[in-house]
Scaffold this active site. Structure first.
Site, PDB file in Angstrom:
ATOM      1  N   ARG A  85       3.329  18.860   2.059  1.00  0.00           N
ATOM      2  CA  ARG A  85       3.886  20.006   1.429  1.00  0.00           C
ATOM      3  C   ARG A  85       3.028  20.639   0.104  1.00  0.00           C
ATOM      4  NH1 ARG A  85       9.312  22.127   2.380  1.00  0.00           N
ATOM      5  NH2 ARG A  85       9.054  22.322   4.893  1.00  0.00           N
TER       6      ARG A  85
ATOM      7  N   HIS B 185      -3.780  -4.826   7.770  1.00  0.00           N
ATOM      8  CA  HIS B 185      -3.925  -3.534   8.855  1.00  0.00           C
ATOM      9  C   HIS B 185      -3.060  -3.748  10.129  1.00  0.00           C
ATOM     10  CE1 HIS B 185      -6.094   0.255   9.445  1.00  0.00           C
ATOM     11  NE2 HIS B 185      -5.463   0.211  10.741  1.00  0.00           N
ATOM     12  N   GLY B 186      -2.151  -2.786   9.929  1.00  0.00           N
ATOM     13  CA  GLY B 186      -1.294  -2.920  11.225  1.00  0.00           C
ATOM     14  C   GLY B 186      -0.445  -3.979  11.294  1.00  0.00           C
TER      15      GLY B 186
ATOM     16  N   GLY C  17       0.985  -1.511   4.484  1.00  0.00           N
ATOM     17  CA  GLY C  17       1.354  -0.200   4.004  1.00  0.00           C
ATOM     18  C   GLY C  17       2.478   0.733   4.899  1.00  0.00           C
ATOM     19  N   GLN C  18       1.738   1.180   6.000  1.00  0.00           N
ATOM     20  CA  GLN C  18       2.544   2.032   7.006  1.00  0.00           C
ATOM     21  C   GLN C  18       3.851   1.395   7.373  1.00  0.00           C
ATOM     22  OE1 GLN C  18       1.841   4.763   9.053  1.00  0.00           O
ATOM     23  NE2 GLN C  18       3.916   4.167  10.129  1.00  0.00           N
TER      24      GLN C  18
ATOM     25  N   ASP D 269      -0.201   4.605  -0.209  1.00  0.00           N
ATOM     26  CA  ASP D 269      -0.814   5.605   0.077  1.00  0.00           C
ATOM     27  C   ASP D 269       0.257   6.857   0.859  1.00  0.00           C
ATOM     28  OD1 ASP D 269      -3.073   4.724  -1.023  1.00  0.00           O
ATOM     29  OD2 ASP D 269      -3.762   4.240   1.067  1.00  0.00           O
ATOM     30  N   HIS D 270       1.052   6.163   1.893  1.00  0.00           N
ATOM     31  CA  HIS D 270       1.839   6.899   2.564  1.00  0.00           C
ATOM     32  C   HIS D 270       2.920   7.790   1.882  1.00  0.00           C
ATOM     33  CE1 HIS D 270      -0.492   5.126   5.706  1.00  0.00           C
ATOM     34  NE2 HIS D 270      -0.071   5.775   6.490  1.00  0.00           N
TER      35      HIS D 270
ATOM     36  N   GLU E 147     -10.822  -9.486   2.787  1.00  0.00           N
ATOM     37  CA  GLU E 147      -9.751  -9.095   3.364  1.00  0.00           C
ATOM     38  C   GLU E 147     -10.128  -8.938   5.148  1.00  0.00           C
ATOM     39  OE1 GLU E 147      -7.240  -5.616   1.659  1.00  0.00           O
ATOM     40  OE2 GLU E 147      -6.267  -5.553   3.662  1.00  0.00           O
TER      41      GLU E 147
ATOM     42  N   ASN F  93       0.677  -1.100   0.014  1.00  0.00           N
ATOM     43  CA  ASN F  93       0.126   0.158  -0.066  1.00  0.00           C
ATOM     44  C   ASN F  93       0.892   1.210   0.020  1.00  0.00           C
ATOM     45  OD1 ASN F  93      -1.616   2.135   1.116  1.00  0.00           O
ATOM     46  ND2 ASN F  93      -2.967   0.880   1.786  1.00  0.00           N
TER      47      ASN F  93
ATOM     48  N   HIS G  80      -5.579   3.740  -2.073  1.00  0.00           N
ATOM     49  CA  HIS G  80      -6.971   3.885  -1.476  1.00  0.00           C
ATOM     50  C   HIS G  80      -7.199   5.399  -1.936  1.00  0.00           C
ATOM     51  CE1 HIS G  80      -9.559   4.114   2.558  1.00  0.00           C
ATOM     52  NE2 HIS G  80     -10.127   4.529   1.464  1.00  0.00           N
TER      53      HIS G  80
ATOM     54  N   ARG H 163      -7.167  12.733   0.918  1.00  0.00           N
ATOM     55  CA  ARG H 163      -6.181  13.249   1.524  1.00  0.00           C
ATOM     56  C   ARG H 163      -4.798  12.799   1.279  1.00  0.00           C
ATOM     57  NH1 ARG H 163      -7.341   9.707   7.197  1.00  0.00           N
ATOM     58  NH2 ARG H 163      -9.538  10.693   6.965  1.00  0.00           N
TER      59      ARG H 163
ATOM     60  N   ARG I 272      -9.456   7.965  -1.075  1.00  0.00           N
ATOM     61  CA  ARG I 272     -10.589   8.487  -0.296  1.00  0.00           C
ATOM     62  C   ARG I 272     -11.395   9.469  -0.729  1.00  0.00           C
ATOM     63  NH1 ARG I 272      -9.083   6.740   5.028  1.00  0.00           N
ATOM     64  NH2 ARG I 272     -10.732   8.147   5.686  1.00  0.00           N
TER      65      ARG I 272
ATOM     66  N   GLU J 187      -8.235   0.341  -2.921  1.00  0.00           N
ATOM     67  CA  GLU J 187      -9.503   0.445  -1.794  1.00  0.00           C
ATOM     68  C   GLU J 187     -10.255   1.624  -1.936  1.00  0.00           C
ATOM     69  OE1 GLU J 187      -7.140   0.873   1.647  1.00  0.00           O
ATOM     70  OE2 GLU J 187      -6.238  -1.101   1.321  1.00  0.00           O
TER      71      GLU J 187
ATOM     72  N   THR K 214     -18.009  -1.895  12.168  1.00  0.00           N
ATOM     73  CA  THR K 214     -18.385  -2.041  13.496  1.00  0.00           C
ATOM     74  C   THR K 214     -17.250  -2.220  14.475  1.00  0.00           C
ATOM     75  OG1 THR K 214     -17.593  -4.266  12.720  1.00  0.00           O
ATOM     76  CG2 THR K 214     -19.825  -4.158  12.677  1.00  0.00           C
ATOM     77  N   THR K 215     -17.269  -1.418  15.639  1.00  0.00           N
ATOM     78  CA  THR K 215     -16.054  -1.145  16.569  1.00  0.00           C
ATOM     79  C   THR K 215     -14.860  -0.813  15.924  1.00  0.00           C
ATOM     80  OG1 THR K 215     -15.534  -3.470  16.543  1.00  0.00           O
ATOM     81  CG2 THR K 215     -17.155  -2.587  18.279  1.00  0.00           C
TER      82      THR K 215
HETATM   83  N1  PXP Z   1      -5.802  -3.103   3.858  1.00  0.00           N
HETATM   84  C1  PXP Z   1      -6.667  -2.348   4.173  1.00  0.00           C
HETATM   85  C2  PXP Z   1      -8.092  -2.776   3.507  1.00  0.00           C
HETATM   86  C3  PXP Z   1      -6.478  -1.148   4.432  1.00  0.00           C
HETATM   87  O1  PXP Z   1      -7.636  -0.144   4.631  1.00  0.00           O
HETATM   88  C4  PXP Z   1      -5.312  -0.642   4.920  1.00  0.00           C
HETATM   89  C5  PXP Z   1      -4.776   0.764   5.413  1.00  0.00           C
HETATM   90  O2  PXP Z   1      -5.009   1.576   4.382  1.00  0.00           O
HETATM   91  C6  PXP Z   1      -4.212  -1.659   4.632  1.00  0.00           C
HETATM   92  C7  PXP Z   1      -4.500  -2.812   4.152  1.00  0.00           C
HETATM   93  C8  PXP Z   1      -2.794  -1.416   5.055  1.00  0.00           C
HETATM   94  O3  PXP Z   1      -2.825  -1.178   6.568  1.00  0.00           O
HETATM   95  P1  PXP Z   1      -1.215  -0.722   7.239  1.00  0.00           P
HETATM   96  O4  PXP Z   1      -1.059   0.536   6.744  1.00  0.00           O
HETATM   97  O5  PXP Z   1      -1.715  -0.685   8.682  1.00  0.00           O
HETATM   98  O6  PXP Z   1      -0.318  -1.564   6.794  1.00  0.00           O
END
Ligand code: PXP
Length: 260
Positions: free
Chosen positions: A17, A213-214, A235-236, A8-9, A150, A6, A42, A48, A44, A69, A99-100
């Site tokens: 900037r 995610h994470g 991603g992150q 995006d970052h 996913e 991912n 993604h 952003r 959005r 995404e 949800t949560t």
């Molecule tokens: N999968 C999905 C569906 C996501 O929304 C995200 C976050 O954009 C990721 C994976 C990647 O998550 P992370 O940036 O925490 O690795």
């Protein structure tokens, strides 16, 4: 195990900037060279980070499949249909759709989600649904024409962070803070078990199963070892690591862990 990176970052840094640098387009060749299997972005509703022109250039130029995404907002779905990426992954962007703090509530919003899935499938785009590891939700996914789910690994990643690392929490839930190490260890094992059982359940229901995610260099191995999960989207942690070692090396290191 396939790796979707991912990116995006990279656009987050650029948007800090509001200039042209760094350009997420430059990541495409690097991710491919490093052994990544897919580019994930993604688009959005608030734009952003990734903006429409990024998405267009990335879909047109990527030699790897592009997984976009997006929310179920009909205007966004129309944009995705016109761009024709390899896959769309529907994700919650508004609190009402979650949800949560987790994945899509495919039971409550079945009609809206099903409409989005149908439209994407009519445009020959594969569809994945980003959901919590929850049998009822996964059953509802199987009632749509979606190809894939996913599984949201955020809860697992949070508990892992609390137990083993000094990383800050990746999510908002801090109710686990008061738990002992023993309780956290049990919770981690439960969270991992839920992901594994959901993967088995999803596969049996005829869905392909990804997760994300994470996930990071420390916590990813246990998830990568789950047999019925075929792809991870990360991603992150990869973009963060690339600040120190460069994107190519950061992707290579992740590929090595998830395929070892
Ligand atoms: N999968 C999905 C569906 C996501 O929304 C995200 C976050 O954009 C990721 C994976 C990647 O998550 P992370 O940036 O925490 O690795």
């Amino acid at each position: 195990m396939l790796l979707g990176v991912n990116i995006d970052h990279i656009a987050v840094l650029r948007e800090a900037r509001k200039i042209n640098d760094p350009d997420p387009l430059d990541a495409l060749g690097i991710v491919k060279r490093a052994g990544g299997d897919q580019i994930t972005i993604h688009l959005r509703e608030d734009r952003r980070h990734i903006v429409d022109s990024d998405a267009k250039k990335i879909v047109q130029n990527s030699q790897l499949p592009v997984n976009m995404e997006c929310s179920i907002n009909p205007e966004i779905i129309d944009i995705i249909c016109s761009l024709k990426p390899h896959r769309a992954t529907l994700v919650p962007e508004k609190r009402e759709e979650v949800t949560t703090e987790g994945g899509l509530d495919v039971i409550k919003y079945f009609t809206e989600i099903n409409d989005a899935v149908k439209k994407l499938k009519d445009n020959e785009i594969d569809v994945s649904l980003f959901v919590d590891p929850d049998f009822e939700i996964i059953s509802a996914c199987a009632d749509t024409e979606a190809d894939m789910i996913e599984l949201h690994t955020g809860a697992y990643a949070n508990i892992y962070a609390m137990l083993y690392t000094n990383l800050r929490f990746t999510h908002h839930s801090i109710k686990e803070l008061e738990l002992s190490r023993k309780e956290l260890t049990e919770k981690l094992s439960t969270a991992l078990g839920e992901i594994e059982n959901s993967a088995i359940y999803g596969k049996k229901a005829g869905l392909e199963v990804a997760a994300g995610h994470g996930l990071n260099y420390q916590n990813v191995k246990a998830v990568a070892d789950i047999e019925d999960i075929i792809e991870l989207n990360i991603g992150q942690s990869i973009i963060a690591r690339s600040v120190w070692v460069g994107l190519e090396e950061a992707v290579r290191e992740m590929v090595k862990i998830i395929r070892s």
